[in-house]
Design an enzyme around this catalytic site. Structure first.
Site, mmCIF file in Angstrom:
data_model
loop_
_atom_site.group_PDB
_atom_site.id
_atom_site.type_symbol
_atom_site.label_atom_id
_atom_site.label_comp_id
_atom_site.label_asym_id
_atom_site.label_seq_id
_atom_site.Cartn_x
_atom_site.Cartn_y
_atom_site.Cartn_z
ATOM 1 N N ASP A 9 86.754 6.776 100.507
ATOM 2 C CA ASP A 9 85.471 6.328 101.077
ATOM 3 C C ASP A 9 84.358 7.296 100.659
ATOM 4 O OD1 ASP A 9 86.498 8.461 102.621
ATOM 5 O OD2 ASP A 9 85.517 7.766 104.455
ATOM 6 N N ASN A 158 87.137 16.912 114.508
ATOM 7 C CA ASN A 158 85.766 17.050 113.997
ATOM 8 C C ASN A 158 84.847 15.878 114.365
ATOM 9 O OD1 ASN A 158 86.912 15.236 112.229
ATOM 10 N ND2 ASN A 158 86.428 16.356 110.365
ATOM 11 N N GLU A 164 90.221 13.719 114.524
ATOM 12 C CA GLU A 164 89.667 13.916 113.163
ATOM 13 C C GLU A 164 89.092 12.593 112.672
ATOM 14 O OE1 GLU A 164 89.685 13.371 108.967
ATOM 15 O OE2 GLU A 164 91.202 12.475 110.296
ATOM 16 N N HIS A 240 88.269 19.101 102.349
ATOM 17 C CA HIS A 240 89.314 18.280 102.966
ATOM 18 C C HIS A 240 90.052 17.421 101.919
ATOM 19 C CE1 HIS A 240 87.443 19.114 106.887
ATOM 20 N NE2 HIS A 240 86.308 18.630 106.430
ATOM 21 N N ASP A 241 89.310 16.553 101.287
ATOM 22 C CA ASP A 241 89.943 15.572 100.394
ATOM 23 C C ASP A 241 90.476 16.187 99.099
ATOM 24 O OD1 ASP A 241 89.404 13.726 102.340
ATOM 25 O OD2 ASP A 241 87.655 12.864 101.342
HETATM 26 C C1 BDR Z 1 87.466 13.538 106.413
HETATM 27 O O1 BDR Z 1 86.325 12.884 106.959
HETATM 28 C C2 BDR Z 1 85.468 12.483 105.944
HETATM 29 O O2 BDR Z 1 84.123 12.619 106.325
HETATM 30 C C3 BDR Z 1 85.821 13.303 104.734
HETATM 31 O O3 BDR Z 1 85.530 12.601 103.538
HETATM 32 C C4 BDR Z 1 87.285 13.560 104.904
HETATM 33 O O4 BDR Z 1 88.069 12.544 104.307
HETATM 34 C C5 BDR Z 1 87.570 14.901 107.059
HETATM 35 O O5 BDR Z 1 87.758 14.767 108.428
HETATM 36 CA CA CA Z 2 87.090 10.903 102.764
#
Ligand code: BDR
Ligand code: CA
Length: 311
Positions: A9, A158, A164, A240-241
């Site tokens: 995404d 987050n 998450e 993260h990704d």
């Molecule tokens: C994930 O949330 C998205 O905003 C980032 O692309 C990542 O995949 C981290 O929590």
């Molecule tokens: Ca992502």
């Protein structure tokens, strides 16, 4: 060579993950499938096409996927990634087009045609992957591995105190995917929030002035100058990704622990929380390998070397 389908995404860190996949000789990127998440699926699809255009990779199919979570109301993360998902950088209109097949059908077709070969790397909400499992359950026996960016097991979330973004965005889909009985690595905030790229490293990476590294610097400037400062952060970007993508082809960057993980679907304050049953008696059998530690220095070095050399 590892054949990967990146379900994504984009998203600034998704863009960085895509570039790492393209820059890594161990990886053959079989397809990019898109999902609504950080921004709408129209925009994430356009972004995937923009990024592949920038990288000069018209050979990789892009399939548009789900526009909505399975049950819950959509959330987005445009406040993190900018209104267009790519740090509000005004990229040229992509010259590529998506394929006509839906992402879910492309995933099923590719996994069914190559038993034991395809690694799915979902780095957005798990809507497409859950629908693929429901439509063709045999993919669970034919996939090589599923390497997911999502969850927060022993650290805060987050989007809410415990959840998450990718899991909270479509908790029902995550529930289906985590309980599908296939091999999963879960790259959660427990490690991704330790995989930090500093602004000086971004500048170093972009010093070669290429189109791709310049795009990385421009997108990350948005994060460092607009989103980060609202949280007292002008220097640290969570990879993260990209860490999830790296874990698919170089799993020894991470320490893994087998654990049973479930997803909260009914909590009014905790919807989308991933609950890990660490070191508890009488727990169900582990359903994931959970990321519990990461060699950040080696990962960031790998990222910078690969991307600077390829672009
Ligand atoms: C994930 O949330 C998205 O905003 C980032 O692309 C990542 O995949 C981290 O929590
Ligand atoms: Ca992502």
């Amino acid at each position: 060579m590892l054949r990967i389908i990146l379900d994504t995404d984009p998203g600034i860190d998704d863009a960085l993950a895509l570039f790492l996949a393209l820059a890594s000789p161990e990886v053959q990127l079989a397809a990019v499938t898109t999902v609504s998440g950080n921004v709408s699926v129209e925009q994430t699809t356009r972004n995937a096409l923009t990024l592949l255009t920038l990288a000069g990779r018209s050979d990789i199919p892009v399939a548009r996927g789900s526009a909505q979570p399975l049950v819950s109301t959509s959330i987005d993360a445009a406040h993190v990634h900018g209104a267009n998902g790519l740090g509000e950088v005004d990229f040229p209109i992509p010259t590529l087009e998506p394929v006509t097949r839906h992402a879910v059908d492309l995933i099923i077709e590719m996994v069914m045609q190559a038993p034991g070969e395809i690694t799915l790397v979902p780095i957005g909400p798990l809507t497409n992957i859950a629908l693929a499992v429901r439509k063709e359950p045999r993919i669970t026996e034919r996939v090589r591995e599923v390497v997911i960016m999502g969850g927060a097991l022993r650290v805060p979330g987050n989007v809410t105190p415990h959840a998450e973004f990718n899991i909270a965005s479509d908790a029902h889909a995550a529930h289906i995917v985590l309980h599908a009985g296939w091999p999963i690595r879960l790259v959660s905030l427990d490690t991704t929030t330790r995989a930090i790229m500093h602004r000086a490293q971004v500048e170093e990476l972009a010093a070669n002035g290429s189109r791709v590294t310049t795009a990385i610097r421009q997108m990350m400037s948005y994060y460092f100058e607009v989103f980060g400062p609202q949280h007292g952060n002008t220097d640290r970007f969570h990879m993260h990704d990209p860490l999830c993508l790296a874990a698919a082809f170089q799993p020894d960057l991470i320490t893994w622990e087998p654990v049973y993980v479930d997803v909260e679907l009914t909590g009014t304050l905790t919807q989308g929380t991933t609950v890990g049953y660490f070191n508890r008696p009488h727990t169900p059998a582990p359903n994931v390998l959970a990321s519990v530690a990461v060699d950040t220095e080696r990962f960031i070095r790998l990222y910078m070397e690969r991307v600077a050399a390829a672009f």
